[in-house]
Design a protein around this motif. Structure first.
Motif, PDB file in Angstrom:
ATOM      1  N   ALA A 203       0.829  -1.130  -0.038  1.00 31.99           N
ATOM      2  CA  ALA A 203      -0.017   0.134   0.098  1.00 31.99           C
ATOM      3  C   ALA A 203       0.972   1.235  -0.084  1.00 31.99           C
ATOM      4  CB  ALA A 203      -0.819  -0.008   1.131  1.00 31.99           C
ATOM      5  N   GLY A 204       2.288   1.154   0.118  1.00 30.37           N
ATOM      6  CA  GLY A 204       2.812   2.461   0.165  1.00 30.37           C
ATOM      7  C   GLY A 204       3.091   3.176   1.500  1.00 30.37           C
TER       8      GLY A 204
ATOM      9  N   ASP B 111       1.370   5.694   2.494  1.00 29.88           N
ATOM     10  CA  ASP B 111       0.205   6.241   2.966  1.00 29.88           C
ATOM     11  C   ASP B 111      -0.647   4.798   3.704  1.00 29.88           C
ATOM     12  OD1 ASP B 111      -1.111   4.959   0.771  1.00 29.88           O
ATOM     13  OD2 ASP B 111      -1.959   6.673   0.124  1.00 29.88           O
TER      14      ASP B 111
ATOM     15  N   ILE C  58      -2.621   3.079   2.207  1.00 31.61           N
ATOM     16  CA  ILE C  58      -3.905   2.931   1.805  1.00 31.61           C
ATOM     17  C   ILE C  58      -3.861   2.210   0.244  1.00 31.61           C
ATOM     18  CG2 ILE C  58      -5.987   4.066   0.844  1.00 31.61           C
ATOM     19  CD1 ILE C  58      -5.280   6.393   2.770  1.00 31.61           C
TER      20      ILE C  58
ATOM     21  N   ASN D 143      -4.001   3.385  -4.661  1.00 31.14           N
ATOM     22  CA  ASN D 143      -3.345   5.090  -4.947  1.00 31.14           C
ATOM     23  C   ASN D 143      -2.062   4.866  -5.549  1.00 31.14           C
ATOM     24  OD1 ASN D 143      -2.170   4.810  -2.517  1.00 31.14           O
ATOM     25  ND2 ASN D 143      -3.739   6.221  -1.597  1.00 31.14           N
TER      26      ASN D 143
ATOM     27  N   ASP E  18       0.930   5.930  -4.519  1.00 31.29           N
ATOM     28  CA  ASP E  18       2.254   5.423  -4.003  1.00 31.29           C
ATOM     29  C   ASP E  18       2.355   4.044  -3.713  1.00 31.29           C
ATOM     30  OD1 ASP E  18       0.554   5.385  -1.826  1.00 31.29           O
ATOM     31  OD2 ASP E  18       1.820   6.487  -0.448  1.00 31.29           O
ATOM     32  N   ASP E  19       1.218   3.249  -3.977  1.00 31.42           N
ATOM     33  CA  ASP E  19       1.464   1.792  -3.935  1.00 31.42           C
ATOM     34  C   ASP E  19       2.588   1.337  -4.610  1.00 31.42           C
ATOM     35  OD1 ASP E  19      -1.029   2.360  -2.990  1.00 31.42           O
ATOM     36  OD2 ASP E  19      -2.038   0.707  -4.174  1.00 31.42           O
TER      37      ASP E  19
END
Ligand SMILES: [Ca+2]
Ligand SMILES: [Ca+2]
Length: 165
Positions: free
Chosen positions: A148-149, A151, A153, A156, A158-159
């Protein structure tokens, strides 16, 4: 030699300039430290993916196919990760590589409904502490691993995936 200046210390304007410079320097240091941290974590994700890919190849060698996990939304990521761990753990050649993944990234924080935590397989996490997703549909070239990177989450910009190179 004593001057008035020494007796009274810095003038208000000088004080403000000094305080401003310190604040500016602190911001810069925090910014650089944050970037270094993000880079280190991204590197950690990359090496985890490399190990998991090695383990997946061993698995395919033995089983003839990659473990199938066709759900491509992020609705049940812990279950996908647990499934991947369980599958890789079940094949000796894969398990050997899986065991090289840092212990800090292997945790058991999730269990399927109706199963106690201790009976459930472990899950694989990224350096930001979020569980990794795993996807593979029969017929595709190669499985996909998703972090998920920064953040934390999914879904999005930055994954991080093993296909992003
Ligand atoms: Ca579990
Ligand atoms: Ca993200």
């Amino acid at each position: 030699m004593k001057t008035r200046r020494y007796k009274h210390g810095l003038s208000l304007v000088e004080m403000l300039i000094v305080v401003g410079l310190i604040a500016l320097l602190a911001t810069m240091v925090i910014g650089v430290a944050g970037r270094i941290d993000t880079q280190a974590k991204a590197k950690s994700v990359e090496s985890t993916f490399a190990l998991l890919e090695g383990a997946l190849e061993e698995y395919k060698e033995f089983q003839g196919v990659f473990p199938e996990q066709p759900a491509k939304d992020f609705a049940d990521v812990p279950a996908h990760s647990e499934y991947l761990y369980g599958e890789l753990y079940s094949i000796p050649g894969s398990r050997k590589i899986l065991e090289k993944v840092s212990n800090t990234l292997i945790k058991n924080q999730y269990s399927p409904a109706g199963m106690s935590l201790v009976d459930s397989p472990q899950e694989i996490y990224d350096a930001w502490g979020t569980v990794l997703d795993y996807r593979y549909v029969a017929g595709e070239n190669y499985p996909e691993l998703v972090s998920a990177g920064p953040d934390k989450i999914f879904g999005n910009g930055d994954d991080v995936t093993n296909r992003s190179k």
